[in-house]
Every structure is written in C-alpha cells, then in structure tokens.
Design an enzyme around this catalytic site. Sequence first.
Site, PDB file in Angstrom:
ATOM      1  CD  GLU A  16     -32.780 -34.011  19.042  1.00  0.00           C
ATOM      2  OE1 GLU A  16     -31.624 -33.586  18.977  1.00  0.00           O
ATOM      3  OE2 GLU A  16     -33.440 -34.038  20.098  1.00  0.00           O
ATOM      4  CB  CYS A  42     -34.076 -32.691  24.060  1.00  0.00           C
ATOM      5  SG  CYS A  42     -34.587 -32.162  25.698  1.00  0.00           S
ATOM      6  CE  LYS A  46     -24.067 -19.138  23.990  1.00  0.00           C
ATOM      7  NZ  LYS A  46     -25.013 -19.168  22.836  1.00  0.00           N
ATOM      8  CD  GLU A  82     -31.750 -32.421  28.460  1.00  0.00           C
ATOM      9  OE1 GLU A  82     -31.717 -33.122  27.417  1.00  0.00           O
ATOM     10  OE2 GLU A  82     -32.522 -31.487  28.626  1.00  0.00           O
TER      11      GLU A  82
END
Lengths: 491, 271
Positions: A401, A304, A196, A270
Amino acid sequence: MALAKRPTTDLTTQTPFQYEAAPEAVDHVRIAGSYDLFIGGRFVAPHSRKRFATVNPATEETLAQVAEADEVDVDHAVKAAANAFRSWSRLDPGRRARYIFRLSRLIQERARELAVVETMDGGKPIKESRDVDIPLAAAHFFYYAGWADKLEWAVPNRRLRPLGVAGQVIPWNFPLLMLAWKVAPALATGNTVVLKPAETTPLTAMLFAEICQQAELPPGVVNVVTGAGQTGSMVVGHPEVRKVAFTGSTEVGKLIRRQVAGRGKRLTLELGGKAANIVFEDAPLDQAVEGVVNGIYFNQGHVCCAGSRLLVQESILEPLLQKLKVRLGTLRVGDPLDKNTDVGAINSKQQLEKIEGLVESGIEEGAEVYQPPCELPARGYWFRPTLFTGVAQSHRIAREEIFGPVLSVLSFRTPEEAVEKANNTPYGLSAGVWTDKGSRILWMAERMRAGVVWANTYNRFDPTSPFGGYKESGFGREGGLHGLLPYLDVD
Amino acid sequence: MAERLEVRKTYKLYMGGQFVRSESGRSYAAEGFNVPRASRKDLRDSVRAARAAFPGWSARTAMNRGQILYRIAEMLEGRRAQFLSLLGGGRPAGRQVDAAIATWVWYAGLTDKVAQLAGTVNPVAGPYFNFTIPEPTGVVGMVAPEEPPLLGLVARLAPALCGGNAVVALASEPLPLAALTLAEVLATGDLPPGVVNLLSGRRAELLPWLASHMDVNALDAGACTDPELAAVEEAAAGNLKRVVRQREVQPSPQAVTALMEFKTVWHPIGV
C-alpha cells in the site's frame, strides 16, 4: 479529393484559458494557538504538560499546539467515559437519539468552518472536504441518531446490550469523517467514547469537542485525547476500555490485535488495501478513465480503498493509457484551499518520504514511470500524480500500500485472469469493475474477495452502506445496520 | 459353537475426504482405543484440503447446501444406535444425539435464508443500487469442547457449513470417537471431500499451529480456555484471522454470520 488530415487538437491540455486563483475564504475560521484535551465535558490542560505542533502540509506553517496525552490523561478520559456510561447507557433511547441529531445539525451549521480547517490541517482539496468529508460526517450522525431508539428492530428476538467504553483510534486521511464513522454508532448503541485523533490532523476533532459542548451532550460521553501512536496504544490497552475500534495501517492493526489478545475486548479493525480497479474491453472508456482517476487521485491517494492497481484488458491497454495520460495532465495540483484544486498536499513529510521511497523502488524494479508536467508550490509537501506501466505482480508497487497518488497498471486477457490477479493480495478491502455487461459485473462481484465492490463507479460512500475488509484489510463493518453490531453484545 | 469374534475398527483421521492414519504414525489411548495423534503436518495437509474444497463448496447454491446438511441429519439418524452406544447410552446420550440431529436439520433449513436475514439493500443518498450480502469467510479452524463430544462439535460445525465455509476441526481430546465416527456420517452425507477435516490428537500440540496458520481465515475458539484464547488471539494476528467465541447456545442465524464476511456492491442507476 482526399480528405485532408485534420490535426487532432488536445483541447484538454492546450486550453487557452488560464485559471485564476480561487481561494476559499478563511476569515471566518478561528484556530486557537493551543488546544487542551477534552475530558468529562471540559477542556483540560494535559498532565504531561507536553504539547506538539500540528502543521499545515501545504505551507509547512504551524497551525496550533496540541496537547499530548500521557497515561494519567488517558486514565482520566477513560474514567470519565466509564462514569458517563452508567447514565448514557440507561438514558431513554429517544433522548439519546436527540443528542446525536443535534451533533449532526451542528456539523451542518458549522460545515464551512470544519471544511476549511480540515483542508488546512490535512492538505486535502477544499472541494473534497466541503463536498465529501463534512456532508458525509453530518449524514453519518443523522443516520445513526435514527437507530438509537430502534435497536430492538435491528436484531429481532435477541437481547442487546452496549459494551461500555469504546476506545477509538482514527487516521489522518478523513479526520472528521472517520470520527463520525466511529463516534456515531458507538453513541447510538449506548456506549461512551474515548477518541484519539491522528497526530497530524487533530483540529477538527477539537472543533467536534466544542460541538459536543454546544449540543450539551452529557459530560464524559465523548472524550478526545490527542497525541501520537503511544497515546493511541494507551487508549487501546486501558483495562476499562471494553471495545477497541481502529482505522489505520495493517501493520499497526496487527500490533493492536496482539496488544489486546486475551483481554476480553471487542475489536474491529479497518486497515489497508491494495484494490484492483478492473477495466474490461467493453467498458465505456471515458467513464472508466474518470473512475480510475477518482479511484487513485482522490484525496492524493490517501485512501485505504484506493484503486491503486489498475487491471486493464489487453485489447484496450494502449487507448486507455493514452486517455489516462491526457486526463492526468488536466489534474490541478496545488493549494488545497483553491476551489479548482484536484490534488492537494501530501499529509506529512513522513508520508511524502514513504511515497518517494516506494516510487523509487518501482523504478528500480523496472517499471516505467509517467508523471504529467505540472508546477509544484515551493513550500509544502507535494507529489505529482504518478502512473506506472510495465508493472509485474511481484513489484513492491503492486503489492504494498503506497497511500499516495501512485497508480500501478497491469493487464489481463480473460476474466478468470483478472479475478486471479485482483485477489492475489493479502488485502481485501475493495475492488472496482468496469464493463457494460451486467452478467459479468455480478460474476466479478461474486468473485472479488473484498468488502466493497464498486461496479462502473468508484470511491462512493454512504452512511447506510456497510464498509470494511476481508482478509488482512481487517474485520467488522462500519456503516449501515451492520455497523451497529460491533458496538453491541447480542445475547 | 465358538463365540463370534468381533471385527474391531481402527479409528482414523478424516482429511480431504479420506480416512487416514497420522503421517507421524503416532497414536494415543482414548476411550479404550488407539486413536491417531495428528501432527503439525496433518494439520497443514488438512488446511490445504479445506482450501482446495472451499471454492466449490462456497459456490454451491444455498439450496444445494441445505440438501446436503439435511442428508447429514438423515445419515446421523440412521446411525443413532451406534452413537448412543459410543456416548455411553442412557438418557444423556439420547438427548445429545437427538439434539445433534436436530441441529443439522435446523441449519439445513437455514442455508437459503441467511442472505435474506443478514443481507440488506441500502438506500444510499444518490442514484446507485447498493446491496450487502453475507459470504463465507473461507477456511475456518475450530476446537470442539471436551464435552459433549458430539453435540459440542456439531453445534459449531453445522453453522460454519451452513454459511459455506470449509473446516478444519480438532476433536475432543479425551473423547474423540464420536467426532471420528461423525466423519463417516459426513462422508456418506454427500459432503464434498475436504469441506470438513477432522483431527484427533493433543490440543496443546495442534492449536498453536491452527491459530497461526496463514491460510486459515477464522477460528472458532469457543471451547478454548482463557489462557488458550489469549495465545490464539495473539497468534491470529499474523494474518488477522477472525477469532470468534461461539457460546453454547441454541442454533441461531448469528452463529452462522459470525463466520461470514459482508460484501457491499454498488452500481449506478441511469439510462
């Protein structure tokens, strides 16, 4: 005679040269008006009859309509993958390898087309999609193709079995590369895939589906279902999906952990990061500045493992900041398809709003903001390279983040303090260390609670190099020998 | 002459290197003794002790950890008769104790080989030296199976320690004496205080807190039932602790690396 004081000229920002536009050609690229789902080796219209638009974030123009998979579509895809698993998992490993080698070669053959579409759909500079994303994606398939018929040497003396259908949900920051990180090891180990892609960047996954057809990959080995988070949740939750691999935010990672709790699925995550990039006073400053810039402004900071917290030893804080600000002024922000562009478009309106909100919080909480003067295009989603000084560890911009081109600068005095501050986060994906002293590099590397440590470099990736997080940055490794294990049962 | 009057032992929890009663003052009856029934606070104190012990233990050289694990085997060997009687004597007890001793010896010899078996040097396509090494996950929670009470615990404890983790373990609920006596072996085995903390009590009461504790990095849920596992995995989402399900298998390097992280380090090569 006193030496005349020479005026210092800042050659980098006051260059007399103007850059002409250098747009990448797009005439060789064909984007269809609409894309179907890729199930069982064929493109099929969605049962939902629904479609959504994917937009070029640099122009806000719709590139294509993409199918939105519902429960029935996802079920078809998983069934197709489960059917294909029976033969794919028993296929002679050498043949399996050859199919994956084909995928790698086809990506190389269509590299420029994939790079241009990646840039149009996601907003990243063409020089990055052309020189980083696409070559690495091809290399990843090539690397894991070679493992397919050598698995018994990967874990000696143990019986290895593939898991079954892998449900894989990937993010929008490196669309084709993340696809490669997920699909290549899954196929090499004999699993089949339902993928996906992210809803803002589905196009290269659809081109990859074409590539699977061109490679004559057996139908159902790879299936692509497009849609938003809900579609992803259906893939993850499907009872016949034996393995879930997700790359994305820590928030969604925790939702997935809860969703599959007790369901007997293997899981790798992750997730997010808030990496410290640590510069010691003995570091080569100009190299460090390049590394810091690459660490946070690469791919608009949509990374990331971005080095979003800069920790600078106090004695060099001022000179380093000065160099950094000058360097920021040379970053070319604008048209992602321009070959000179350093910082492209923010991936989506939603992400832009998130970045703006966090930057506002930084200002409100008392940090000092710096942005170089640069013109931004009238249309599209843009954010200037941003740097915060006077940041406290408690500020949101030091803890959360941001996933944008925003750097928070903190200082430290001793190596122990640097370690303490760097590890003071629930994340643990990556870290950077800049120093000329070898013993200190290894001392720091040992103490960083992070899955990847870049010393005197930053944001390097390679298919042979395992990647993944400590703590709330997730678990499992992708890349290298270690990247095989999440896709195998080891008896 | 009067018959010798036996000196009886009070079984205690083992926390931070000390033998203590539950702060709750509670106990429960097991194997004919009153055994401490650890509370949520005992569990939290154990996690704190483990966290405090982790930096020192993980920084020990692999060789030193091997020496300590071997000494644990020596201490267990010296108390072989005591454990035989604790476990009911006979052949099955003998096999269990001998296997437990063998397990410590096996992992004692593995500490300085894990990095060589599970680490790699990665030939990246560029001028960089790049290597991957295993590192301990941190504080590991674990649940001992009800049976076998000694070997079931040792088979999980030894690999966790071999990799350099600190541990908070829940002893077998109906048969806790072997675990609580193992604490005496650990304490005399040169294992630094806090590296292993052993709690007896009600699993149903303690497990949810262990699974949701924000400072526990991983959980060995191998002895959990399926419904327990589901609850553990859900609670573990709070800080994304690793949930592993060590099976009853022969000792293996994989049992060690299951409770380890992999760190990859890059450095440029140049003049």
